[in-house]
Design an enzyme around this catalytic site. Structure first.
Site, short mmCIF file in Angstrom:
data_model
loop_
_atom_site.label_atom_id
_atom_site.label_comp_id
_atom_site.label_asym_id
_atom_site.label_seq_id
_atom_site.Cartn_x
_atom_site.Cartn_y
_atom_site.Cartn_z
NE ARG A 137 51.98 14.97 59.62
CZ ARG A 137 52.74 14.91 58.54
NH1 ARG A 137 52.76 15.92 57.68
NH2 ARG A 137 53.48 13.85 58.30
NE ARG A 167 58.51 13.31 57.78
CZ ARG A 167 58.48 13.66 56.49
NH1 ARG A 167 59.60 13.95 55.86
NH2 ARG A 167 57.33 13.71 55.84
CG ASP A 193 58.42 19.08 50.73
OD1 ASP A 193 57.76 18.46 49.89
OD2 ASP A 193 58.32 18.89 51.96
#
Length: 496
Positions: free
Chosen positions: A221, A140, A344
């Protein structure tokens, strides 16, 4: 003496192509756009607005591009416009990971042979990004930086350190304003709220915040350098024989895990039952390696490789993120159409959909094309057309994330037959959102303005779409209905 003759040729202004960094720009629309949020969704929207002849500015709450996160997957439908950006396409090919999937039990036993991501398999329908070889996995931070650098090459202006506290629109003046906490006002013909889950834009689109429902699961994560695994016996053979990156997908009772192993990076994604109800959706909440390992159901039964990946992460670098459901949100645009939510901000996804970033990037291809077709006088309706073209598709994919949990939170079986977990089909990765907007804009506009019939075709063929809510789905599951089978037997979800 004869009078001087005038030339019969009429002079016209010179019209030049606008080409920057090899990117051909459409003629100016005269539209001014403001994008709030410099994440993946906001950056790609800015790029596509620029390419479509829209003057665009980006504002971001932090002081520089935020380089956080781990590995995420992006499908072909999100990459259909890469071909228009020569430098970006080259950067993509350098940072993308062409991983191969390993489906496994908790002890490391493979449940089926290693395989390609579904759109790269032999005999399937061509993806919408063809002839591009779609490499699904990205860091990312690297992907975000890649988009930001392309924005810089095109000269798109950025303002950092601006936290937006409120959105408003003025339908008489035909514009919208994002208002910062320090009182600064940023006005444009339309404002894109791409500022994520914490956006304040719901006040102007829905009139209220969106309720989050805890799933009862939490995600751990993280990502770190493979250097930390050098000399670790459990990982030694895997790293030594690594020809292509590995996407290791492990299912267990009330848990599923995704580990990505590349030559340079290792990523962790573990979803298990949540014991601490105070967990939030935040990149800043971390947990120790010991606690992350202990949270696995019967930790001693997991493979040495999985335990090594977790235990060798930098201490307190693993993020603990509460997984939450949200009902599909049918309104993304403000009443006057000058504020539009994206990514989002209007449609968050569970990891089991595998589509959060992909759908944000589909938004970024659709919205600017709708605005280009509508022109400056049609900004207010362009955002509504975009919403009409996108909502049903997005809500269906959100639904898959909900029902897929039934498939992956069961103990893996090496004798399993049939399709692997999480398959979606060609309706998803064969879709081109920019082309879809071009071909359906006029029909969708006529539907909004005149009430003429319109049906979306960016769904599985023969699918009978219906709205859904978290409450309804939880009630079905409580009654013992396997909603995964119910959903994926509705229409054509095949790959060919």
């Amino acid at each position: 003496m004869y009078p001087e003759k005038k030339s019969s040729f009429t002079s016209l202004p010179t019209m030049e192509n606008t080409i920057v960094d090899g990117v051909l720009r459409y003629p100016s629309t005269g539209i001014k756009a403001l994008v709030v949020g410099a994440g993946v969704a906001g950056l790609m929207t800015a790029l596509e607005c620029w390419r479509k002849g829209i003057d665009v500015e980006v504002i971001e709450k932090v002081d520089q591009i935020l380089i956080v996160g781990d590995i995420f997957a992006i499908g072909p439908s999100a990459l259909t416009t890469l071909r228009y950006y020569p430098s970006l396409l080259k950067d993509y090919d350098e940072i993308a990971h062409d991983a191969i999937i390993h489906y496994a039990m908790r002890d490391g036993t493979l449940t089926m042979p290693p395989m390609e991501f579904e759109w790269n398999r032999e005999g399937v329908a061509p993806s919408s990004a063809y002839p591009l070889r779609v490499k699904a996995l990205f860091s990312r931070p690297e992907f975000t930086l890649m988009l930001y650098r392309q924005c810089q090459r095109l000269g798109i202006p950025f303002t950092f350190g601006v936290a937006i506290d409120r959105y408003e629109e003025d339908t008489e003046k035909g514009n919208a304003t994002a208002i910062a906490q320090d009182g600064r006002r940023f006005t444009a013909d339309f404002v894109v709220a791409a500022d994520g889950l914490g956006t304040k834009s719901h006040a102007v689109t829905l009139g209220k915040p969106v309720k989050a429902f805890k799933t009862g699961f939490v995600a751990y994560r993280g990502m770190y350098s493979t250097e930390r695994l050098k000399g670790v016996s459990a990982a030694e053979d895997v790293l030594k024989d690594l020809e292509r990156p590995i996407f290791l997908f492990v299912t267990a009772n009330k848990a599923h895990c995704v580990f990505t192993i590349t030559k340079n990076q290792v990523s962790i994604g573990v979803a298990i039952e949540e014991e601490d109800e105070t967990t939030t959706e935040s990149w800043s909440a971390t947990i120790s390696n010991e606690k992350a390992l202990a949270a696995l159901p019967e930790p001693e039964t997991w493979s040495p490789l999985i335990r090594a990946i977790i235990s060798h992460a930098p201490e307190n670098s693993i993020i603990r993120w509460s997984l939450c459901f949200r009902n599909p949100q049918p309104r993304w645009a403000s009443p006057g159409g000058h504020v539009i939510q994206l990514g989002d901000s209007c449609h968050s996804f569970l990891p089991t959909s595998g589509n959060g970033a992909t759908q944000a990037l589909e938004d970024a291809a659709s919205l600017p094309e709708c605005l280009r077709l509508a022109g400056k006088c049609g900004v207010a309706v362009a955002t509504k057309v975009h919403e009409l073209l996108r909502y049903q598709r997005v809500s269906l994919i959100q639904h898959t994330g909900f029902v897929n949990m039934q498939d992956v939170h069961t103990e893996a079986d090496k004798n399993r037959t049939g399709i692997p977990p999480l398959l979606m089909g060609k309706w998803l990765w064969g879709h081109n959102p920019e082309k879809y907007a071009t071909e359906n804009f006029a029909k969708a506009l006529a539907h909004l303005e005149k009430g003429t019939p319109f049906e979306n075709t960016n769904l599985p063929p023969d699918h009978k779409w219906s709205d859904w809510t978290v409450e309804e789905e939880l009630a079905k599951q409580k009654a013992g209905i396997v909603t995964l089978n119910e959903l994926k037997s509705n229409g054509d979800w095949t790959m060919v």
